[in-house]
Design a protein around this motif. Structure first.
Motif, short mmCIF file in Angstrom:
data_model
loop_
_atom_site.label_atom_id
_atom_site.label_comp_id
_atom_site.label_asym_id
_atom_site.label_seq_id
_atom_site.Cartn_x
_atom_site.Cartn_y
_atom_site.Cartn_z
N ARG A 112 -3.02 37.63 115.49
CA ARG A 112 -1.57 37.61 115.47
C ARG A 112 -1.03 38.85 114.76
N THR A 113 0.14 39.27 115.20
CA THR A 113 0.80 40.41 114.60
C THR A 113 2.05 39.97 113.84
N TYR A 114 2.38 40.73 112.81
CA TYR A 114 3.52 40.43 111.96
C TYR A 114 4.27 41.74 111.71
N TYR A 115 5.60 41.63 111.64
CA TYR A 115 6.42 42.82 111.47
C TYR A 115 7.53 42.59 110.46
N ALA A 116 7.93 43.65 109.81
CA ALA A 116 9.14 43.61 109.01
C ALA A 116 10.33 43.46 109.96
N ASP A 117 11.35 42.78 109.50
CA ASP A 117 12.53 42.58 110.35
C ASP A 117 13.13 43.91 110.79
#
Length: 124
Positions: free
Chosen positions: A57-62
């Protein structure tokens, strides 16, 4: 000895794209969570993106969601950050990070390994 070496930074105009690369060595790369942080002058280091080795899974700053994409090539021990629609506020030194933890941590203190950083400057 673990090494993370970033490349691909530079000076671009607002709206342009850049692709950062990070070459990893000295660790079982496919079993490490990877990510990118950035630090602008006078500001704290901030999380940009992360990719869990276990879930994929990938996660990003808003602030970068929808514009930046993190990816990896385990066969080549590489991490990438594709940055599109760049804005002047994206100007910073970008750091590649890696950690054995399967969780993508947004605190910079939770990451064990860091690259030397690559400068990204976006002019308006």
């Amino acid at each position: 000895q673990v090494q993370l070496v970033e490349s691909g930074g530079g000076l671009v105009q607002a709206g342009d794209s850049l692709r950062l690369s990070c070459a990893a060595s000295g660790l079982p790369f496919s079993s490490y969570t990877v990510g990118w942080f950035r630090q602008a002058p006078g500001k704290e280091r901030e999380f940009v993106a992360g990719l869990s080795w276990s879930s994929g899974r990938t996660y990003y700053a808003d602030s970068v969601k929808g514009r930046f994409t993190i990816s990896r090539d385990n066969a080549k021990n590489m991490v990438f950050l594709q940055m599109n629609s760049l804005k002047p506020e994206d100007t910073a030194v970008y750091y590649c990070v890696a950690d054995r933890n399967w969780i993508v941590e947004r605190l910079w203190t939770e990451w064990a390994y860091w690259g030397q950083g690559t400068q990204v400057t976006v002019s308006s």
